[in-house]
Design a protein around this motif. Structure first.
Motif, PDB file in Angstrom:
ATOM      1  N   GLY A   1      -0.573  15.072  -6.175  1.00  0.00           N
ATOM      2  CA  GLY A   1       0.087  13.769  -6.124  1.00  0.00           C
ATOM      3  C   GLY A   1      -0.137  13.068  -4.799  1.00  0.00           C
ATOM      4  O   GLY A   1      -0.437  11.868  -4.767  1.00  0.00           O
ATOM      5  N   TRP A   2       0.001  13.789  -3.703  1.00  0.00           N
ATOM      6  CA  TRP A   2      -0.211  13.190  -2.380  1.00  0.00           C
ATOM      7  C   TRP A   2      -1.649  12.706  -2.227  1.00  0.00           C
ATOM      8  O   TRP A   2      -1.889  11.595  -1.753  1.00  0.00           O
TER       9      TRP A   2
ATOM     10  N   PHE B   1       0.827  -1.207   0.000  1.00  0.00           N
ATOM     11  CA  PHE B   1       0.000   0.000   0.000  1.00  0.00           C
ATOM     12  C   PHE B   1       0.861   1.257   0.000  1.00  0.00           C
ATOM     13  O   PHE B   1       0.503   2.261  -0.621  1.00  0.00           O
ATOM     14  N   VAL B   2       2.000   1.210   0.692  1.00  0.00           N
ATOM     15  CA  VAL B   2       2.934   2.338   0.661  1.00  0.00           C
ATOM     16  C   VAL B   2       3.472   2.531  -0.754  1.00  0.00           C
ATOM     17  O   VAL B   2       3.577   3.664  -1.251  1.00  0.00           O
ATOM     18  N   ALA B   3       3.793   1.427  -1.429  1.00  0.00           N
ATOM     19  CA  ALA B   3       4.315   1.506  -2.801  1.00  0.00           C
ATOM     20  C   ALA B   3       3.286   2.105  -3.754  1.00  0.00           C
ATOM     21  O   ALA B   3       3.630   2.904  -4.637  1.00  0.00           O
ATOM     22  N   ILE B   4       2.029   1.730  -3.594  1.00  0.00           N
ATOM     23  CA  ILE B   4       0.986   2.277  -4.475  1.00  0.00           C
ATOM     24  C   ILE B   4       0.922   3.795  -4.337  1.00  0.00           C
ATOM     25  O   ILE B   4       0.879   4.528  -5.331  1.00  0.00           O
ATOM     26  N   GLY B   5       0.914   4.281  -3.105  1.00  0.00           N
ATOM     27  CA  GLY B   5       0.878   5.723  -2.897  1.00  0.00           C
ATOM     28  C   GLY B   5       2.094   6.424  -3.484  1.00  0.00           C
ATOM     29  O   GLY B   5       1.972   7.492  -4.101  1.00  0.00           O
ATOM     30  N   ALA B   6       3.263   5.820  -3.317  1.00  0.00           N
ATOM     31  CA  ALA B   6       4.496   6.432  -3.813  1.00  0.00           C
ATOM     32  C   ALA B   6       4.506   6.497  -5.340  1.00  0.00           C
ATOM     33  O   ALA B   6       4.816   7.546  -5.934  1.00  0.00           O
ATOM     34  N   TYR B   7       4.166   5.404  -5.988  1.00  0.00           N
ATOM     35  CA  TYR B   7       4.234   5.363  -7.451  1.00  0.00           C
ATOM     36  C   TYR B   7       3.157   6.231  -8.088  1.00  0.00           C
ATOM     37  O   TYR B   7       3.421   6.920  -9.090  1.00  0.00           O
ATOM     38  N   VAL B   8       1.956   6.218  -7.546  1.00  0.00           N
ATOM     39  CA  VAL B   8       0.893   7.054  -8.119  1.00  0.00           C
ATOM     40  C   VAL B   8       1.260   8.529  -7.998  1.00  0.00           C
ATOM     41  O   VAL B   8       1.117   9.296  -8.958  1.00  0.00           O
ATOM     42  N   SER B   9       1.740   8.937  -6.843  1.00  0.00           N
ATOM     43  CA  SER B   9       2.122  10.336  -6.667  1.00  0.00           C
ATOM     44  C   SER B   9       3.278  10.712  -7.584  1.00  0.00           C
ATOM     45  O   SER B   9       3.288  11.808  -8.171  1.00  0.00           O
TER      46      SER B   9
ATOM     47  N   GLN C   1     -14.295  -0.366   6.195  1.00  0.00           N
ATOM     48  CA  GLN C   1     -14.033   1.072   6.270  1.00  0.00           C
ATOM     49  C   GLN C   1     -12.679   1.345   6.924  1.00  0.00           C
ATOM     50  O   GLN C   1     -11.886   2.161   6.428  1.00  0.00           O
ATOM     51  N   ALA C   2     -12.411   0.657   8.039  1.00  0.00           N
ATOM     52  CA  ALA C   2     -11.128   0.865   8.724  1.00  0.00           C
ATOM     53  C   ALA C   2      -9.962   0.414   7.865  1.00  0.00           C
ATOM     54  O   ALA C   2      -8.907   1.064   7.834  1.00  0.00           O
ATOM     55  N   PHE C   3     -10.122  -0.696   7.153  1.00  0.00           N
ATOM     56  CA  PHE C   3      -9.047  -1.201   6.302  1.00  0.00           C
ATOM     57  C   PHE C   3      -8.755  -0.232   5.163  1.00  0.00           C
ATOM     58  O   PHE C   3      -7.586   0.031   4.838  1.00  0.00           O
ATOM     59  N   ALA C   4      -9.804   0.339   4.553  1.00  0.00           N
ATOM     60  CA  ALA C   4      -9.604   1.270   3.446  1.00  0.00           C
ATOM     61  C   ALA C   4      -8.972   2.574   3.921  1.00  0.00           C
ATOM     62  O   ALA C   4      -8.055   3.104   3.279  1.00  0.00           O
ATOM     63  N   ILE C   5      -9.441   3.101   5.047  1.00  0.00           N
ATOM     64  CA  ILE C   5      -8.866   4.355   5.565  1.00  0.00           C
ATOM     65  C   ILE C   5      -7.408   4.141   5.971  1.00  0.00           C
ATOM     66  O   ILE C   5      -6.543   4.964   5.665  1.00  0.00           O
ATOM     67  N   GLY C   6      -7.130   3.031   6.653  1.00  0.00           N
ATOM     68  CA  GLY C   6      -5.749   2.739   7.027  1.00  0.00           C
ATOM     69  C   GLY C   6      -4.847   2.584   5.819  1.00  0.00           C
ATOM     70  O   GLY C   6      -3.712   3.079   5.801  1.00  0.00           O
ATOM     71  N   GLY C   7      -5.334   1.899   4.774  1.00  0.00           N
ATOM     72  CA  GLY C   7      -4.545   1.763   3.555  1.00  0.00           C
ATOM     73  C   GLY C   7      -4.299   3.101   2.881  1.00  0.00           C
ATOM     74  O   GLY C   7      -3.207   3.355   2.348  1.00  0.00           O
ATOM     75  N   GLY C   8      -5.311   3.988   2.898  1.00  0.00           N
ATOM     76  CA  GLY C   8      -5.120   5.318   2.325  1.00  0.00           C
ATOM     77  C   GLY C   8      -4.068   6.123   3.076  1.00  0.00           C
ATOM     78  O   GLY C   8      -3.276   6.853   2.470  1.00  0.00           O
ATOM     79  N   ILE C   9      -4.035   5.984   4.406  1.00  0.00           N
ATOM     80  CA  ILE C   9      -3.012   6.671   5.206  1.00  0.00           C
ATOM     81  C   ILE C   9      -1.629   6.140   4.856  1.00  0.00           C
ATOM     82  O   ILE C   9      -0.661   6.910   4.739  1.00  0.00           O
ATOM     83  N   MET C  10      -1.507   4.830   4.670  1.00  0.00           N
ATOM     84  CA  MET C  10      -0.221   4.263   4.258  1.00  0.00           C
ATOM     85  C   MET C  10       0.195   4.788   2.881  1.00  0.00           C
ATOM     86  O   MET C  10       1.377   5.055   2.638  1.00  0.00           O
ATOM     87  N   GLY C  11      -0.781   4.923   1.965  1.00  0.00           N
ATOM     88  CA  GLY C  11      -0.474   5.490   0.657  1.00  0.00           C
ATOM     89  C   GLY C  11       0.003   6.922   0.753  1.00  0.00           C
ATOM     90  O   GLY C  11       0.929   7.337   0.025  1.00  0.00           O
ATOM     91  N   LEU C  12      -0.606   7.706   1.656  1.00  0.00           N
ATOM     92  CA  LEU C  12      -0.143   9.074   1.879  1.00  0.00           C
ATOM     93  C   LEU C  12       1.299   9.082   2.377  1.00  0.00           C
ATOM     94  O   LEU C  12       2.115   9.911   1.946  1.00  0.00           O
TER      95      LEU C  12
END
Length: 329
Positions: A73-74, A43-51, A199-210
């Motif tokens: 990007g963020w 999930f961290v990689a997805i946020g990094a590459y998309v940004s 909901q918690a899993f999606a929000i947590g994953g979004g924070i990791m992407g950030l």
């Protein structure tokens, strides 16, 4: 104190705070909801590459190069990671404990392999460079540049911390903890465990992407080897040391464990010659393992354990209910 030392200290804290953001996302998933996610690196990689794809300048031979503002990007990285988390959660959220761990680990491995092999999009093993950095105009002044970067991350972490504190103290957060502690009782009260977990899993994953997006822009370069399972181990170690279920503990654990990691790397570089440093790098993992064992022996709940609220309804002279104190676990 020299300018170089202050600038390095600011850089150290900036990187540590990007890990703190990852820990806050994991704390929402595991500490508050009990979701065993070992696919953090994905999930961290997805946020990094998309940004990176959204903000880097036009580059021939690779998809992307849109040159959008860093804030876009963020936000895009966080939303992309949240969307993937939601889709993954739809398939796996009903799994429990080790089964969910295996599924999320597989997702992280798939993301890392995609980053490694989709060279027209991700740059393959060469990664993506020339990622715009915050306050690039001040790069000529290393101290000011470092201070501004640190200030930006402090603001982001503070806003995220305050937002998560409001969430976990809200009725929504109380439902998450109720599901974690006793799902049967929560279901009896009419709460959908699957919906709240998702909901918690999606929000947590979004924070990791950030966190991934922020880290990519502060370092300026990303590659698939940055998102190996070791990253997941680091974040879990940070949360365990700091205290699962406590947002302040997540931030503290990130800073402490990253400090141990950085100091051990410096000691290895000073003691071992270059030919032996690659083999000696495994000592970092051993040092982190010893630190975790020490914390678990001395403070099983982490340095800052979860604060559990106990409500006792006591009749008062006025005939109203009184609620009693909150105490640490």
């Amino acid at each position: 104190m020299s300018v170089e030392l202050i600038a390095y200290g600011c850089f150290f804290l900036t990187v540590a705070l990007t890990y703190a953001i990852m820990c806050l996302g994991l704390n929402l998933q595991w500490g508050q909801t009990g979701l065993f996610n070992v696919g953090i690196a994905g999930f961290v990689a997805i946020g990094a590459y998309v940004s990176a794809l959204l903000t880097t300048p036009d580059t021939a031979g690779r998809l992307g190069g849109f040159g959008l503002p860093m804030a876009v990007g963020w936000l895009g990285g966080a939303l992309a990671a949240a969307l993937v988390s939601y889709l993954v959660g739809r398939l796996t959220i009903r799994l429990r404990a080790d089964y969910l761990a295996i599924a999320t680990f597989g997702i992280a491995a798939a993301v890392q392999l995609c980053a490694l092999n989709l060279e027209p999009v991700t740059g393959g093993p060469f990664g993506i460079g020339f990622i715009p950095r915050p306050f690039a105009a001040e790069a000529g002044n290393p101290l000011l540049f470092s201070l501004l970067n640190l200030a930006l991350l402090v603001i982001v972490v503070l806003l995220l911390y305050l937002g998560l504190e409001r969430l976990v103290r809200s009725p929504w957060g109380r439902v998450l903890r109720a599901i974690r502690e006793d799902e049967t009782a929560a279901l009896a009260l009419g709460k959908s465990a699957t919906r709240f977990r998702l909901q918690a899993f999606a929000i947590g994953g979004g924070i990791m992407g950030l966190a991934g997006a922020a880290q990519a822009h502060f370092i300026g370069f990303i590659a698939p080897e940055n998102y190996l399972p070791m990253l997941t181990f680091q974040v879990w170690a940070m949360l365990i040391v700091g205290g699962s279920g406590n947002n302040r503990g997540a931030i503290l654990g990130a800073v402490l464990v990253w400090g141990i990691w950085a100091v051990s790397a410096a000691l290895i570089a000073a003691v071992f010659d270059p030919a032996q440093q690659a083999r000696a790098a495994s000592l970092q993992i051993a040092i982190i393992g010893v630190a975790i064992c020490a914390v678990l022996l001395l403070r099983p709940q982490g340095i800052l354990g979860e604060i559990r609220t106990i409500s006792r309804h006591l009749p008062s002279r006025a005939g109203k209910a009184q609620t009693a104190e909150s105490r640490p676990e």
